[in-house]
Structure formats: C-alpha cells, structure tokens
Scaffold this active site. Structure first.
Site, PDB file in Angstrom:
ATOM      1  N   HIS A  19       0.863  -1.185   0.000  1.00  0.00           N
ATOM      2  CA  HIS A  19       0.000   0.000   0.000  1.00  0.00           C
ATOM      3  C   HIS A  19       0.897   1.232   0.000  1.00  0.00           C
ATOM      4  O   HIS A  19       1.236   1.771   1.043  1.00  0.00           O
ATOM      5  CB  HIS A  19      -0.921  -0.034   1.234  1.00  0.00           C
ATOM      6  N   HIS A 210      -9.698   0.877  -1.298  1.00  0.00           N
ATOM      7  CA  HIS A 210      -9.577   1.584  -0.023  1.00  0.00           C
ATOM      8  C   HIS A 210     -10.956   1.568   0.639  1.00  0.00           C
ATOM      9  O   HIS A 210     -11.945   1.957   0.014  1.00  0.00           O
ATOM     10  CB  HIS A 210      -9.158   3.032  -0.250  1.00  0.00           C
ATOM     11  N   GLU A 213     -11.222   3.628   5.920  1.00  0.00           N
ATOM     12  CA  GLU A 213     -10.145   4.537   6.328  1.00  0.00           C
ATOM     13  C   GLU A 213     -10.781   5.624   7.204  1.00  0.00           C
ATOM     14  O   GLU A 213     -10.444   5.764   8.378  1.00  0.00           O
ATOM     15  CB  GLU A 213      -9.469   5.137   5.092  1.00  0.00           C
ATOM     16  N   ASP A 293       1.794   4.001   2.634  1.00  0.00           N
ATOM     17  CA  ASP A 293       0.717   4.776   2.020  1.00  0.00           C
ATOM     18  C   ASP A 293       1.265   5.925   1.165  1.00  0.00           C
ATOM     19  O   ASP A 293       1.379   5.772  -0.051  1.00  0.00           O
ATOM     20  CB  ASP A 293      -0.262   5.286   3.090  1.00  0.00           C
TER      21      ASP A 293
HETATM   22  N1  HPA Z   1      -6.706   7.233   0.976  1.00  0.00           N
HETATM   23  C1  HPA Z   1      -7.409   7.565  -0.089  1.00  0.00           C
HETATM   24  N2  HPA Z   1      -6.849   8.021  -1.193  1.00  0.00           N
HETATM   25  C2  HPA Z   1      -5.533   8.139  -1.248  1.00  0.00           C
HETATM   26  C3  HPA Z   1      -4.754   7.815  -0.181  1.00  0.00           C
HETATM   27  C4  HPA Z   1      -5.369   7.323   0.982  1.00  0.00           C
HETATM   28  O1  HPA Z   1      -4.757   6.979   1.997  1.00  0.00           O
HETATM   29  N3  HPA Z   1      -3.484   8.060  -0.545  1.00  0.00           N
HETATM   30  C5  HPA Z   1      -3.509   8.505  -1.810  1.00  0.00           C
HETATM   31  N4  HPA Z   1      -4.753   8.560  -2.243  1.00  0.00           N
HETATM   32 ZN    ZN Z   2      -3.795   4.680   0.284  1.00  0.00          ZN
END
Ligand code: HPA
Ligand code: ZN
Length: 359
Positions: A19, A210, A213, A293
C-alpha cells in the site's frame, strides 16, 4: 531510527509492501525541482506553504483529515509531466524501499489524475514499468503495478480509464497486476462502483479497494459483498469499531488488510498510535501488512511505520515474524517468490532470536 533494542532487527527484516501510492512518494524537494523544470507554477499566491520545500513539509505535519491531505497530494503530482519524471519518481521510491529491505512491492498509481491533465496513460505506465525493471535488476526488488481509480470522479470516468488500460493489453500482459480505488471515501460508498468491479471481474484481474479509512465498518463489508474485492486497503475503522463477526469474517477469508499506521494517525483516522488495532489484528488472526501509504506526506517509509508500532506496542521477534510472513503470503506474486521470501524472513528471524536468547 526508533529506540527499541529491536531496531536493527526491524531494519533487516525482509519486507513486502502493498500500500504505497507512487505519487505519495514525491518528496517536497523533488516536487519543487520538477515544478521548476516543467514550468509549473505552484499556488504560493494563495497558500504560503508552497514557498519552499521546508514550509511545505511543515504543512504536511498538520493535515486535518483525508480530504485536506488529498488537496496537497493532487497539487503535488501536477508537476509530473514527462516520462522521465514518472520513472525518476518510481525509481527513487524503489531505492528507498530497497534500503529498508523491502523485497517485494505492490505499488499504486492514480491513472485519471494524470490522463485528465493531458498526460497519456502509456507515458505513466511505461515509465513506471521501466523503473520496476531497473529496481529488480539493481536491488533485487520484485514489484507489481496496481491501477487505482478515483472515487471523487464519475463512474463513467473510471470505466473509460479502465477500458483504456484494457485496450492497451496492460491487464492481459501483466503490466498491471490489479485494480483498486482511492481518494475521498465517505460520500462515495462501494455500491457506486459495482459496474466497474464487474468489468474487472470479466477481465479476470485481482481487485482491491480503499475502505474503512474514514468510512464506517459497513463500507468494508460492502466492498467484500458488492465489489468482490480480494483485499482491503486500510480497513482500520473495521478493526476499531467493527463487530466480532466482521473481524472473524476477515480472518476466516484470509483477506489481506493493507494497513498504514502513520497515515492513520496523520489523517486523524485514529487519535494516536495507541489506538491502532494491532492487538485485535493479531489476536483475531487477521492477515495484514504494514505499509507507508504516502511516505513523503506522512513522515516515513515502511521502516518508520514498523518502528512506530514497535515503540507503541513493544512486539516480540515472533510477533514480527508472524507479521512479516503474513504480508508475504498475502502478496500477488508467484508461489516460488513467496516461498523464497518466507525463507529469507526465517533466516533473519532465527539469527536475531539466537542473539537475543544468548543475552
Ligand atoms: N486514501 C485515499 N486516497 C488516497 C490515499 C489514501 O490513503 N493516498 C492517496 N490517495
Ligand atoms: Zn492509500
């Protein structure tokens, strides 16, 4: 470097990263030098943090939430125009990752964020591919490229971009190993994207998304049920707020969660590192990996994420062995590569376990 006696063990542990957004590895210094080279004017007249790499870095330490970060992330990547820019970006990431003993990396990129600025998809993909080939040769790092589509753009844009990549044969020839989705989360839940994931299923490619989050645990269930993803990127809210049935389901299905602790803290998805659900992950037997990330934005690459967890949770060598092996087993590489990397982990673990037992 963390203060743990296990720091050198963590540094030498062979790692798999799943990731990492290549555009999120654009360090402020490279951002400024590419802006100058490509005659891109940064918005310093409306945002003083664009005055210098140092002031921009300072701003990166104070993101309010995911969307606050994304605004900087999209401005940042606007300096990438030419094939050489994309290749330099990716190669710089692989060099840093290799220095932290990343042995296999599955890297994301945001196709639409470039094509909508007039950069051809081939410019992006072929340049990343070149960097991947060089990284394998120079550092022995294997890698896979995963195309992410953006949730804040319409479904039609995602379908068009997917169709473009399919038309180029990038899925069939393995240039792109899979598809994911990222960007803003809460207003764009999984049910919006069923048609896209159906197209991916027809193409026979691997999929991830994703989810969880900033969004609720229900988004993780929806991604599994409605999109049929094999993997969840983040999923942290499912582990913090989710019920035992969801956590047990993730464990039983061996769904890999690609977790990003420093990102979660920096974007206020969790209140502090101690809220990161490491114990629940380990106790429930959920398969997960620890990742960076957007390392240029969140204060560290993969090792800094390992260290942050070590300083907070004081894990044992055997805990790390489980984490490192789980990450490798969840990788989208060949069985032979997985077997080789598992042996590499065992060798390092045995060496360090012996040293610690002798003390
Ligand atoms: N979340 C959503 N979109 C993203 C992220 C993330 O952590 N990093 C880059 N684009
Ligand atoms: Zn991400």
């Amino acid at each position: 470097m963390c203060k743990s006696p296990l720091h050198n063990f963590l540094a030498s542990l062979p790692k798999a990263e799943h990731h990492i957004h290549l555009e999120g590895s654009l360090e402020p210094e490279l951002l400024f030098s590419l802006a100058a080279k490509n005659n891109i004017t940064l918005p310093v007249s409306t945002d003083a943090s664009f005055a210098s790499p140092a002031s921009l870095r300072k701003r990166y330490s104070a993101f309010a939430n995911l969307d606050d970060f994304l605004a900087y992330y999209y401005i940042g990547m606007s300096v990438l125009l030419h094939a050489a820019d994309f290749e330099a970006l990716a190669y710089a990431y692989f060099a840093k990752a290799a220095a932290q003993n990343v042995r296999h990396a599955e890297v994301f990129f945001d196709a639409q964020a470039h094509t909508r600025r007039g950069v051809a998809l081939e410019t992006v993909v072929d340049s990343f591919k070149k960097a991947q080939v060089r990284a394998e040769k120079d550092f022995g790092v294997s890698s896979e490229l995963i195309m992410c589509l953006l949730r804040h753009l319409p479904l039609s844009s995602a379908l068009d971009t997917f169709g473009l990549a399919r038309g180029k044969g990038y899925f069939r020839d393995g240039t792109l190993r899979g598809m994911g989705m990222d960007s803003s989360e809460v207003p764009f839940p999984p049910p919006m994207w069923t048609e896209l994931y159906e197209a991916a299923r027809e193409e026979g490619i691997r999929t991830t998304c994703h989810a969880g989050e900033e969004g609720p645990p229900g988004y993780v269930s929806q991604a599994l049920d409605l999109l049929g993803v094999q993997r969840i990127d983040h999923g942290v809210r499912a582990l913090v707020d989710g019920d035992d049935a969801l956590v047990a389901r993730l464990a039983a299905s061996k769904t890999l969660l690609t977790m990003c602790p420093l990102s979660n803290v920096k974007l206020n998805c969790i209140s502090s590192m101690s809220e990161f659900p490491l114990r629940r992950l380990l106790d429930a037997g959920v398969r997960f990996s620890i990742n960076s990330d957007d390392p240029a934005y969140f204060g560290g690459y993969i090792l800094e994420n390992y260290c942050a967890l070590q300083e907070t949770f004081g894990l044992s060598i055997r805990d790390w062995e489980m984490i490192a092996k789980g990450a490798i087993m969840g990788s989208w590489c060949t069985e032979e590569r997985i077997a080789k990397l598992l042996v590499e982990v065992e060798d390092v673990v045995e060496e360090w376990a012996r040293q610690f037992e002798e003390q």
